[in-house]
Design an enzyme around this catalytic site. Structure first.
Site, PDB file in Angstrom:
ATOM      1  NE  ARG A 185       6.568  -3.263   6.952  1.00 19.69           N
ATOM      2  CZ  ARG A 185       5.250  -3.080   6.831  1.00 19.69           C
ATOM      3  NH1 ARG A 185       4.724  -2.798   5.659  1.00 19.69           N
ATOM      4  NH2 ARG A 185       4.473  -3.203   7.875  1.00 19.69           N
ATOM      5  NE  ARG A 210       5.223  -0.390  10.728  1.00 25.85           N
ATOM      6  CZ  ARG A 210       4.144  -0.318   9.974  1.00 25.85           C
ATOM      7  NH1 ARG A 210       4.196   0.212   8.781  1.00 25.85           N
ATOM      8  NH2 ARG A 210       2.988  -0.781  10.412  1.00 25.85           N
ATOM      9  NE  ARG A 229       0.250  -4.103  11.806  1.00 26.74           N
ATOM     10  CZ  ARG A 229       1.420  -3.978  11.188  1.00 26.74           C
ATOM     11  NH1 ARG A 229       2.511  -4.508  11.718  1.00 26.74           N
ATOM     12  NH2 ARG A 229       1.512  -3.335  10.070  1.00 26.74           N
ATOM     13  CE  LYS A 231      -2.287  -0.839   3.846  1.00 28.44           C
ATOM     14  NZ  LYS A 231      -1.782  -2.133   4.310  1.00 28.44           N
ATOM     15  NE  ARG A 268      -5.468  -1.077   9.651  1.00 28.23           N
ATOM     16  CZ  ARG A 268      -4.410  -0.372   9.365  1.00 28.23           C
ATOM     17  NH1 ARG A 268      -4.482   0.703   8.694  1.00 28.23           N
ATOM     18  NH2 ARG A 268      -3.229  -0.730   9.783  1.00 28.23           N
TER      19      ARG A 268
HETATM   20  P1  AMP Z   1      -0.334   0.863   9.318  1.00 21.54           P
HETATM   21  O1  AMP Z   1       0.970   1.560   9.158  1.00 21.54           O
HETATM   22  O2  AMP Z   1      -1.392   1.392   8.374  1.00 21.54           O
HETATM   23  O3  AMP Z   1      -0.207  -0.640   9.258  1.00 21.54           O
HETATM   24  O4  AMP Z   1      -0.872   1.204  10.785  1.00 21.54           O
HETATM   25  C1  AMP Z   1      -0.144   0.894  11.957  1.00 21.54           C
HETATM   26  C2  AMP Z   1      -1.066   0.830  13.158  1.00 21.54           C
HETATM   27  O5  AMP Z   1      -1.725   2.111  13.352  1.00 21.54           O
HETATM   28  C3  AMP Z   1      -2.209  -0.170  13.040  1.00 21.54           C
HETATM   29  O6  AMP Z   1      -1.811  -1.479  13.398  1.00 21.54           O
HETATM   30  C4  AMP Z   1      -3.225   0.429  14.025  1.00 21.54           C
HETATM   31  O7  AMP Z   1      -2.854   0.173  15.359  1.00 21.54           O
HETATM   32  C5  AMP Z   1      -3.072   1.917  13.778  1.00 21.54           C
HETATM   33  N1  AMP Z   1      -3.981   2.374  12.692  1.00 21.54           N
HETATM   34  C6  AMP Z   1      -3.623   2.863  11.469  1.00 21.54           C
HETATM   35  N2  AMP Z   1      -4.699   3.191  10.742  1.00 21.54           N
HETATM   36  C7  AMP Z   1      -5.782   2.904  11.505  1.00 21.54           C
HETATM   37  C8  AMP Z   1      -7.188   3.007  11.315  1.00 21.54           C
HETATM   38  N3  AMP Z   1      -7.711   3.452  10.149  1.00 21.54           N
HETATM   39  N4  AMP Z   1      -8.010   2.636  12.331  1.00 21.54           N
HETATM   40  C9  AMP Z   1      -7.503   2.207  13.504  1.00 21.54           C
HETATM   41  N5  AMP Z   1      -6.190   2.049  13.738  1.00 21.54           N
HETATM   42  C10 AMP Z   1      -5.321   2.402  12.771  1.00 21.54           C
END
Ligand code: AMP
Length: 221
Positions: free
Chosen positions: A127, A156, A167, A13, A88
């Site tokens: 990653r 990360r 996740r 993404k 999400r």
């Molecule tokens: P990502 O980098 O998009 O994988 O996001 C990392 C973390 O941020 C996720 O595992 C969630 O804990 C939080 N997060 C990011 N976007 C959202 C969202 N739209 N709704 C809720 N939590 C989010």
């Protein structure tokens, strides 16, 4: 162009979002990056979201929607945007629909990058992210230092395997219904994420021009 991009962690993404944002001249808005920034700068938002992000859970809709609403009100998002990592949950998708209705123009499309769970796990285990400039690298980087700025490459914070598994579970339960939500509305552009970066990008651009009649606008926002 108003877009959201969906897919499992590690689906690509971030990579495709960056390329699409460049193509259409729109900002990328990543809720994950905004939460990580808040955590790193130890803001009030950071302390509110810490427990969720570090365990691989979802930040409550109330906080996430408010953050996105505030970001979409900024000047640079008025002529289009690409949302990465949002929505999400179906409740977030509904909130976004309402918000955009209020602004008089809805989403043009939802891009879905489809990869298998095993591939997602494999890519996340490879990653690395640069501590200094924040660039993410996949399996292509074998050194410990960032090729762009010389910073240290680290995993990360929310990438240990058990967090990633959490996740993936959350994704299946809460985010797969969001894919269906956009499919039902005729907005979904699906791409096979197991292919090369360029092949995936071309697939997405083809799908977007079919959904949005992009040829007429010449690919501008
Ligand atoms: P990502 O980098 O998009 O994988 O996001 C990392 C973390 O941020 C996720 O595992 C969630 O804990 C939080 N997060 C990011 N976007 C959202 C969202 N739209 N709704 C809720 N939590 C989010």
């Amino acid at each position: 162009m108003r877009l959201v991009i969906l897919g499992l962690p590690g689906a690509g993404k971030g990579t495709q979002g960056k390329l699409l944002a460049e193509h259409y001249g729109i900002p990328t808005i990543s809720t994950g990056d905004m939460f990580r920034d808040a955590l790193q700068s130890e803001t009030e938002l950071g302390s509110e979201v810490k427990q969720y992000v570090e365990r691989g859970g979802l930040v409550p809709d109330r906080l996430t929607v408010a953050l996105v609403e505030e970001r979409l009100a900024q000047e640079d998002a008025q002529n289009g945007f690409l949302l990465d990592g949002f929505p999400r949950t179906v409740a977030q998708a509904e909130a976004l629909e309402k918000l955009l209705e209020g602004k008089g123009r809805g989403l043009d499309a939802a891009v879905f990058i489809d990869v298998a769970q095993e591939e997602s796990l494999r890519r996340i285990s490879l990653r690395r992210v640069c501590e200094q400039c924040g660039t993410t690298f996949g399996g292509e980087v074998s050194t410990e230092t960032c090729p762009s700025c010389g910073g240290r490459l680290v995993k990360r914070q929310d990438d240990p395997e058990e967090t990633v598994r959490a996740r993936l579970r959350v994704y299946t339960e809460q985010t797969v219904p969001v894919v269906d939500y956009y499919e039902e509305r005729g907005l979904l552009v699906r791409a096979d994420g197991s292919r090369s970066v360029d092949a995936v990008l071309q697939d997405i651009l083809r799908g977007l021009s079919a959904v949005t009649d992009d040829e007429k606008t010449g690919g501008t926002a």
